[in-house]
Design an enzyme around this catalytic site. Structure first.
Site, short mmCIF file in Angstrom:
data_model
loop_
_atom_site.label_atom_id
_atom_site.label_comp_id
_atom_site.label_asym_id
_atom_site.label_seq_id
_atom_site.Cartn_x
_atom_site.Cartn_y
_atom_site.Cartn_z
N PRO A 199 0.82 -1.21 0.00
CA PRO A 199 0.00 0.00 0.00
C PRO A 199 0.86 1.26 0.00
O PRO A 199 1.87 1.33 0.71
CB PRO A 199 -0.79 -0.12 1.31
CG PRO A 199 -0.83 -1.59 1.58
CD PRO A 199 0.48 -2.12 1.09
N GLU A 200 0.48 2.23 -0.82
CA GLU A 200 1.18 3.50 -0.87
C GLU A 200 0.30 4.57 -0.23
O GLU A 200 -0.71 4.26 0.40
CB GLU A 200 1.54 3.82 -2.32
CG GLU A 200 2.38 2.72 -2.96
CD GLU A 200 2.71 2.96 -4.42
OE1 GLU A 200 2.82 4.13 -4.83
OE2 GLU A 200 2.84 1.97 -5.17
N LYS B 241 3.77 6.20 4.79
CA LYS B 241 2.99 4.97 4.67
C LYS B 241 2.56 4.42 6.03
O LYS B 241 2.06 3.31 6.13
CB LYS B 241 3.79 3.91 3.91
CG LYS B 241 4.15 4.32 2.48
CD LYS B 241 4.97 3.24 1.79
CE LYS B 241 5.43 3.69 0.41
NZ LYS B 241 6.24 2.66 -0.28
N HIS C 257 -3.66 -16.15 10.30
CA HIS C 257 -2.96 -14.95 9.82
C HIS C 257 -3.37 -13.69 10.59
O HIS C 257 -2.93 -12.60 10.24
CB HIS C 257 -3.23 -14.75 8.33
CG HIS C 257 -2.74 -15.88 7.47
ND1 HIS C 257 -1.42 -16.32 7.48
CD2 HIS C 257 -3.39 -16.68 6.59
CE1 HIS C 257 -1.29 -17.33 6.64
NE2 HIS C 257 -2.47 -17.57 6.08
N ARG D 203 2.02 -12.28 5.06
CA ARG D 203 3.48 -12.28 4.90
C ARG D 203 4.23 -11.99 6.21
O ARG D 203 5.44 -12.16 6.28
CB ARG D 203 3.87 -11.23 3.85
CG ARG D 203 3.26 -11.43 2.47
CD ARG D 203 3.90 -12.57 1.72
NE ARG D 203 5.25 -12.24 1.32
CZ ARG D 203 5.55 -11.56 0.21
NH1 ARG D 203 4.60 -11.15 -0.60
NH2 ARG D 203 6.81 -11.31 -0.09
N ARG E 32 13.00 -3.28 -9.05
CA ARG E 32 11.56 -3.04 -9.07
C ARG E 32 11.02 -3.07 -10.50
O ARG E 32 11.61 -2.50 -11.43
CB ARG E 32 11.24 -1.65 -8.47
CG ARG E 32 11.86 -1.40 -7.11
CD ARG E 32 11.41 -2.39 -6.06
NE ARG E 32 10.00 -2.26 -5.77
CZ ARG E 32 9.52 -1.44 -4.83
NH1 ARG E 32 10.32 -0.68 -4.11
NH2 ARG E 32 8.22 -1.37 -4.60
#
Length: 278
Positions: free
Chosen positions: A2-3, A58, A91, A110, A262
């Protein structure tokens, strides 16, 4: 990951649901998600009310009665709401229980997400927030500021725009979009850019991010702000993720490459390098 637009979307979504609520219990099932001592974190956060929320770069910033709770979603962090006693997913690594019996669960497949508590009055003057650069809409973000920051940077501008110590909140998706609309080649060294280039980057950073915020961010891969809340800006993307597609301006095939590890998308015709590229 997410940005800035996605983090703002998460913030706005959570505000509607948890502002004014008191955390009566907290359980941490994956110790590494908490920066610092887990027991101290749990002890301090119990009994604190969420008074306000904002973002910095962020990071999500929850202003509690005494402290500030910082949460970074990293790759796949998200929040789910459950009733107390409902079965926990493997999770769901941190569970905040409110006085009304509702639980806010931090879900992260993750396990890269991070959270920490800092003194509320000092939160912006302490790491990690103190090391961040200007926000995209800060009046201090000027061409002169960027040129000063870039003057010794021979790295590709694609890489430098991801440097959170210069502009906070830009990630890989919006990096590609900003450079496309600024007509700047992603390989071009940052220290070769002109004042006009810097002005265009500021202008297009504001336009791209503001439009993305209005659309609720970009839903790419697994991002969602919470259950059932998805961004729509992916429908507006000009180049990022457009493998085997053509430029919306000139019709040339979109190039796909890697810069600094990237994935990078650009139009070789609209984004011709003005000087020798790296």
């Amino acid at each position: 990951m997410p940005e800035k637009p996605e983090v703002i979307t998460v913030c706005k979504t959570l505000e509607k649901r948890i502002l004014g609520k008191t955390i009566v219990d907290c359980k941490v099932y994956w110790d590494n998600v908490v920066v610092g001592d887990k027991s101290d974190f749990i002890k301090k956060i119990k009994g604190q009310t969420i008074e306000a929320m904002t973002t910095r770069g962020k990071w999500l910033v929850f202003f509690l009665r005494k402290d500030a709770l910082l949460i970074h979603l990293r790759m796949e962090g998200r929040f789910y709401f459950r009733k107390k006693g409902e079965e926990r997913s493997k999770h769901e690594h941190v569970v905040f229980t409110f006085e009304d019996g509702e639980e806010m669960r931090f879900h992260d497949v993750r396990k890269f997400g991070r959270m920490l508590l800092l003194p509320k009055r000092e939160v912006f003057s302490l790491k990690p927030l103190k090391d961040l650069g200007y926000e995209f809409d800060d009046p201090s973000l000027t061409p002169e500021y960027l040129l000063e920051k870039w003057k010794k940077k021979r790295l590709p501008i694609k890489t430098v725009l991801l440097d959170q110590s210069i502009i906070a909140g830009i990630g890989n998706i919006y990096d590609d979009e900003i450079l496309f609309w600024s007509h700047i080649n992603p390989f071009q060294a940052a220290n070769t850019l002109t004042k006009e280039d810097a002005s265009n980057i500021i202008k297009n950073t504001k336009e791209v991010l503001q439009k993305a915020i209005q659309k609720g961010g970009t839903t790419i891969k697994s991002f969602e702000s919470s259950e059932g809340v998805h961004g729509l800006f992916q429908n507006e993307l000009a180049v990022h993720g457009k493998k085997k597609e053509v430029c919306p301006i000139c019709g040339s095939p979109i190039e796909v490459t890697r810069i600094g590890g990237r994935g990078t998308y650009y139009c070789p015709k609209c984004q011709k390098a003005k000087v020798e590229v790296l």
